[in-house]
Design an enzyme around this catalytic site. Structure first.
Site, PDB file in Angstrom:
ATOM      1  N   ASP A 149     -21.876  41.046  27.251  1.00  0.00           N
ATOM      2  CA  ASP A 149     -21.925  40.216  28.447  1.00  0.00           C
ATOM      3  C   ASP A 149     -22.232  41.120  29.641  1.00  0.00           C
ATOM      4  O   ASP A 149     -21.446  42.010  29.974  1.00  0.00           O
ATOM      5  CB  ASP A 149     -20.585  39.499  28.671  1.00  0.00           C
ATOM      6  CG  ASP A 149     -20.275  38.497  27.570  1.00  0.00           C
ATOM      7  OD1 ASP A 149     -21.213  37.982  26.955  1.00  0.00           O
ATOM      8  OD2 ASP A 149     -19.075  38.241  27.334  1.00  0.00           O
ATOM      9  N   ALA A 188     -17.440  38.219  17.295  1.00  0.00           N
ATOM     10  CA  ALA A 188     -16.737  39.442  17.683  1.00  0.00           C
ATOM     11  C   ALA A 188     -15.389  39.117  18.322  1.00  0.00           C
ATOM     12  O   ALA A 188     -14.376  39.766  18.036  1.00  0.00           O
ATOM     13  CB  ALA A 188     -17.598  40.247  18.648  1.00  0.00           C
ATOM     14  N   ASN A 189     -15.369  38.110  19.193  1.00  0.00           N
ATOM     15  CA  ASN A 189     -14.111  37.741  19.846  1.00  0.00           C
ATOM     16  C   ASN A 189     -13.060  37.311  18.823  1.00  0.00           C
ATOM     17  O   ASN A 189     -11.889  37.703  18.899  1.00  0.00           O
ATOM     18  CB  ASN A 189     -14.347  36.592  20.830  1.00  0.00           C
ATOM     19  CG  ASN A 189     -15.229  36.976  21.992  1.00  0.00           C
ATOM     20  OD1 ASN A 189     -15.432  38.151  22.277  1.00  0.00           O
ATOM     21  ND2 ASN A 189     -15.777  35.976  22.665  1.00  0.00           N
ATOM     22  N   GLY A 204     -19.546  37.537  22.201  1.00  0.00           N
ATOM     23  CA  GLY A 204     -20.032  36.885  21.000  1.00  0.00           C
ATOM     24  C   GLY A 204     -18.840  36.256  20.307  1.00  0.00           C
ATOM     25  O   GLY A 204     -17.776  36.878  20.185  1.00  0.00           O
ATOM     26  N   LYS A 205     -18.974  35.000  19.921  1.00  0.00           N
ATOM     27  CA  LYS A 205     -17.831  34.293  19.347  1.00  0.00           C
ATOM     28  C   LYS A 205     -17.292  34.981  18.099  1.00  0.00           C
ATOM     29  O   LYS A 205     -16.080  35.079  17.890  1.00  0.00           O
ATOM     30  CB  LYS A 205     -18.213  32.845  19.052  1.00  0.00           C
ATOM     31  CG  LYS A 205     -18.464  32.012  20.302  1.00  0.00           C
ATOM     32  CD  LYS A 205     -18.781  30.569  19.982  1.00  0.00           C
ATOM     33  CE  LYS A 205     -19.039  29.799  21.268  1.00  0.00           C
ATOM     34  NZ  LYS A 205     -17.871  29.791  22.169  1.00  0.00           N
ATOM     35  N   ASP A 239      -8.396  32.376  33.793  1.00  0.00           N
ATOM     36  CA  ASP A 239      -9.713  32.527  33.176  1.00  0.00           C
ATOM     37  C   ASP A 239      -9.633  31.995  31.747  1.00  0.00           C
ATOM     38  O   ASP A 239      -8.949  32.581  30.906  1.00  0.00           O
ATOM     39  CB  ASP A 239     -10.126  34.003  33.171  1.00  0.00           C
ATOM     40  CG  ASP A 239     -11.539  34.233  32.626  1.00  0.00           C
ATOM     41  OD1 ASP A 239     -12.180  33.241  32.217  1.00  0.00           O
ATOM     42  OD2 ASP A 239     -11.980  35.390  32.596  1.00  0.00           O
ATOM     43  N   ASP A 278     -11.816  31.172  21.032  1.00  0.00           N
ATOM     44  CA  ASP A 278     -11.958  32.243  20.049  1.00  0.00           C
ATOM     45  C   ASP A 278     -10.603  32.855  19.722  1.00  0.00           C
ATOM     46  O   ASP A 278     -10.332  33.216  18.567  1.00  0.00           O
ATOM     47  CB  ASP A 278     -12.903  33.324  20.584  1.00  0.00           C
ATOM     48  CG  ASP A 278     -14.324  32.803  20.767  1.00  0.00           C
ATOM     49  OD1 ASP A 278     -14.726  31.903  20.014  1.00  0.00           O
ATOM     50  OD2 ASP A 278     -15.023  33.309  21.668  1.00  0.00           O
ATOM     51  N   GLY A 296      -8.089  22.311  24.816  1.00  0.00           N
ATOM     52  CA  GLY A 296      -7.809  23.017  26.059  1.00  0.00           C
ATOM     53  C   GLY A 296      -6.391  22.788  26.539  1.00  0.00           C
ATOM     54  O   GLY A 296      -5.425  22.994  25.789  1.00  0.00           O
ATOM     55  N   GLY A 343     -10.968  37.914  31.625  1.00  0.00           N
ATOM     56  CA  GLY A 343     -11.781  38.510  30.583  1.00  0.00           C
ATOM     57  C   GLY A 343     -11.659  37.756  29.270  1.00  0.00           C
ATOM     58  O   GLY A 343     -10.961  36.743  29.169  1.00  0.00           O
TER      59      GLY A 343
END
Length: 310
Positions: free
Chosen positions: A16, A45-46, A42-43, A249, A255, A225, A290
């Protein structure tokens, strides 16, 4: 706790590139910016990093480019103790990147380049067969080619490995190829796009989940959410309420949910408890700025869990 869970993530790895300025430049214009940050995302990686921080041994199967970002991405995985044996480098192709331009009011414009993520193939999955057969769970998302996702899911079914499919971002996929997943986990927006149903209320969510079950999915978990999540299978559905937090955030919370849930399930936690735990893990991540940097280490999470569960 049972033996250490072994989780494989077959998915995306991005960088990012975040630029913050006072406004977007006009055509041909150059303007000064306020700040810049390089973050790893990246989903796939997260989710891998969330699972690792929750205590799992994690195997990452991905592709990066033959550039400085690709090299840094692999080093980032290694810094968390993630197995990068099957993170391949594609010559002449850039690592996936998201160029994010942000104004002070939060308005942003994003350009995403899939890059090497589009080069992850079924052959790469087959090359990792020996290691994949040893894992408890395989996690998939939609930032890699759909044919690779279908192939990996068939592999998981053939070898009786739990498979979690996160259809993010939502694409026009062949749902029949995905119904073998043990857990199909969309968020509200993804579920709406996949089913064509609105999900304004919890009853709407339940109806949407039921529609997915009718398409052949065995178990659906919808992440909502600030409204928590909902679990649905042939026996019915249950709404798992949220944990109230002051969010700063929400990036990457989904993820965090996926990666932590994979670990809790692999450890043998009852399904409702595993999802409840994942709700808390995701909620706590929103209290930090983050994505990967917002995910809690297991000891810190357990301290928070003890507070809310006591």
């Amino acid at each position: 706790m049972t033996s250490t869970p072994r989780i494989a993530v077959v998915g995306s790895a991005n960088a990012d590139l975040i630029t913050i300025g006072d406004g977007f430049p006009q055509t041909g214009e150059t303007v000064p910016g306020r700040s810049f940050d390089l973050g790893f995302g990246g989903k796939g990686a997260n989710q891998a990093i969330a699972a690792r921080l929750c205590g799992a041994e994690v195997l990452m199967i991905a592709k990066v480019g033959s550039d400085l970002i690709g090299e840094a991405t692999i080093k980032n995985f290694s810094s968390f103790g993630i197995d990068t044996t099957h993170v391949g480098i594609v010559e002449g192709v850039p690592t996936g990147v998201a160029s994010i331009f942000v104004e002070p009011n939060g308005q942003n414009r994003i350009i995403v380049i899939k890059g090497a993520n589009d080069c992850l193939t079924a052959a790469d999955v087959d090359a990792a067969t020996t290691d994949l057969r040893r894992v408890d769970t395989i996690i998939l998302q939609f930032e890699i080619p759909l044919e690779t996702i279908y192939h990996t899911l068939r592999f998981a079914r053939a070898h009786k490995i739990r498979c979690i499919v996160n259809p993010a971002p939502a694409l026009a996929a062949n749902l029949a190829e995905l119904t073998g997943a043990d857990y199909f986990i969309p968020n509200e927006t993804e579920a709406e796009l996949i089913t064509g149903r609105l999900v304004h209320t919890i009853d709407d969510v339940a109806a949407c989940a039921a529609a997915l079950l009718e398409k052949g999915f065995r178990r659906v978990v919808m992440t909502l959410g600030a409204r928590g999540s909902l679990i649905a299978d042939s026996a019915g559905h249950i709404h798992i309420p949220p944990f109230p937090v002051t969010a700063v955030d929400t990036t990457g919370a989904g993820d965090g949910f996926i990666g932590s849930l994979a670990v809790f399930l692999a450890e043998g936690a009852p399904e409702n408890e595993a999802v409840t735990r994942a709700n808390l893990y995701a909620a706590l991540s929103t209290t930090r700025v983050g994505t990967q940097k917002s995910f809690l280490k297991r000891a810190d999470f357990e301290a928070e869990w003890h507070l809310v569960a006591s």
